[in-house]
Design a protein around this motif. Structure first.
Motif, PDB file in Angstrom:
ATOM      1  N   HIS A 139       0.740  -1.143  -0.126  1.00 31.95           N
ATOM      2  CA  HIS A 139      -0.080   0.012   0.047  1.00 31.95           C
ATOM      3  C   HIS A 139       0.787   1.454  -0.056  1.00 31.95           C
ATOM      4  N   PRO A 140       0.412   2.232  -0.903  1.00 35.63           N
ATOM      5  CA  PRO A 140       1.341   3.379  -1.123  1.00 35.63           C
ATOM      6  C   PRO A 140       1.385   4.374   0.330  1.00 35.63           C
ATOM      7  N   SER A 141       0.256   4.106   0.977  1.00 38.78           N
ATOM      8  CA  SER A 141       0.269   5.073   2.179  1.00 38.78           C
ATOM      9  C   SER A 141      -0.087   4.468   3.664  1.00 38.78           C
ATOM     10  N   THR A 142       0.298   5.149   4.548  1.00 39.45           N
ATOM     11  CA  THR A 142       0.096   4.273   6.011  1.00 39.45           C
ATOM     12  C   THR A 142      -1.445   4.137   6.179  1.00 39.45           C
ATOM     13  N   LEU A 143      -2.347   5.233   5.519  1.00 40.01           N
ATOM     14  CA  LEU A 143      -3.691   4.836   6.030  1.00 40.01           C
ATOM     15  C   LEU A 143      -4.036   3.657   5.101  1.00 40.01           C
ATOM     16  N   GLU A 144      -3.919   3.361   4.147  1.00 39.14           N
ATOM     17  CA  GLU A 144      -4.407   2.409   3.253  1.00 39.14           C
ATOM     18  C   GLU A 144      -3.662   1.210   4.169  1.00 39.14           C
ATOM     19  N   THR A 158       8.323   8.541   5.474  1.00 44.11           N
ATOM     20  CA  THR A 158       8.201   8.588   4.025  1.00 44.11           C
ATOM     21  C   THR A 158       7.250   9.503   3.535  1.00 44.11           C
ATOM     22  N   GLU A 159       6.081   9.705   4.142  1.00 44.18           N
ATOM     23  CA  GLU A 159       4.902  10.597   3.747  1.00 44.18           C
ATOM     24  C   GLU A 159       5.267  11.896   4.330  1.00 44.18           C
ATOM     25  N   LYS A 201       6.917   4.179   7.553  1.00 41.14           N
ATOM     26  CA  LYS A 201       6.053   4.470   6.471  1.00 41.14           C
ATOM     27  C   LYS A 201       5.436   6.212   6.653  1.00 41.14           C
ATOM     28  N   LEU A 202       5.354   6.500   7.793  1.00 40.19           N
ATOM     29  CA  LEU A 202       4.884   7.812   8.084  1.00 40.19           C
ATOM     30  C   LEU A 202       5.803   9.110   7.729  1.00 40.19           C
ATOM     31  N   LYS A 251      -4.830  12.915   9.160  1.00 39.51           N
ATOM     32  CA  LYS A 251      -5.043  14.188   8.070  1.00 39.51           C
ATOM     33  C   LYS A 251      -4.348  15.369   8.660  1.00 39.51           C
ATOM     34  N   THR A 253       1.959  16.348   9.503  1.00 41.36           N
ATOM     35  CA  THR A 253       2.901  16.318   8.845  1.00 41.36           C
ATOM     36  C   THR A 253       4.148  16.902   9.407  1.00 41.36           C
TER      37      THR A 253
END
Length: 188
Positions: free
Chosen positions: A73-78, A137-138, A134-135, A184, A187
């Motif tokens: 998954h590309p995002s932490t949320l997903e 990287t976002e 992961k976070l 949301k 960051t």
């Protein structure tokens, strides 16, 4: 399956279902159809050494599973929502999520045995590291990512315990529903 692996797999399931203190050595031996000598051959220090082997096995399996989910998954949320969906699916189809939860062992043994506490701590640290990486990287700062990873670990682990005690998937579904709002804009 060799005898040592059989004992680890069987004891892991029993410890997760009943708790460490409620599972006796004889119950493990009977479930595995092995002798006391076999237990002490593989685990000279007995039941606690077997527990630590169980926790190491859980650590490896859970870490690999979470890493695989996060890579897909590309995002932490997903990724987190996919992980939660998997937990919900397991609870709905199997009636349990024992493969992921070890909180009962932690609550029973972490203050009694330093080696057990360390084994449990390592698993939580691995989970938090995966989330944190992961976070970052976002765009999350290292500090913010660490705090969010800690929150996610605590929330998901707590929700799993609530699901088991309530015999409901609602706690995990609630965490999943709140995640987009919580992630949301965090960051900095």
């Amino acid at each position: 399956m060799d005898t040592k692996s059989l004992m680890i797999d069987t004891a892991t399931l029993l410890f997760q279902q009943k708790g460490y203190k409620n599972v006796g050595v004889n119950e493990i031996l009977k479930a595995c159809n092995v002798t006391k000598g076999a237990l002490y051959h593989h685990f000279p220090n007995g039941k606690e050494e077997l527990l630590i082997a169980c926790l190491k096995g859980l650590n490896e399996a859970i870490t690999i599973d979470i890493e695989d989910i996060f890579k897909k998954h590309p995002s932490t949320l997903e990724a987190i929502q996919s992980m939660i969906d998997k937990l919900i699916h397991n609870l709905e189809t199997e009636g349990t999520i024992t493969g992921y939860t070890f909180s009962s062992i932690v609550s029973e043994m972490a203050t009694v045995s330093e080696p057990v506490r360390q084994a449990c701590s390592l698993l939580y640290e691995n989970m938090e590291r995966i989330y944190c990486d992961k976070l970052v990287t976002e765009g999350y700062s290292q500090e913010s990512a660490f705090e969010m990873a800690l929150w996610m670990t605590a929330s998901i682990e707590g929700a799993m315990m609530l699901c088991l005690t309530q015999k409901s998937t609602t706690p995990l579904k609630t965490i999943s529903k709140l995640l987009p709002t919580i992630l949301k804009g965090r960051t900095s």
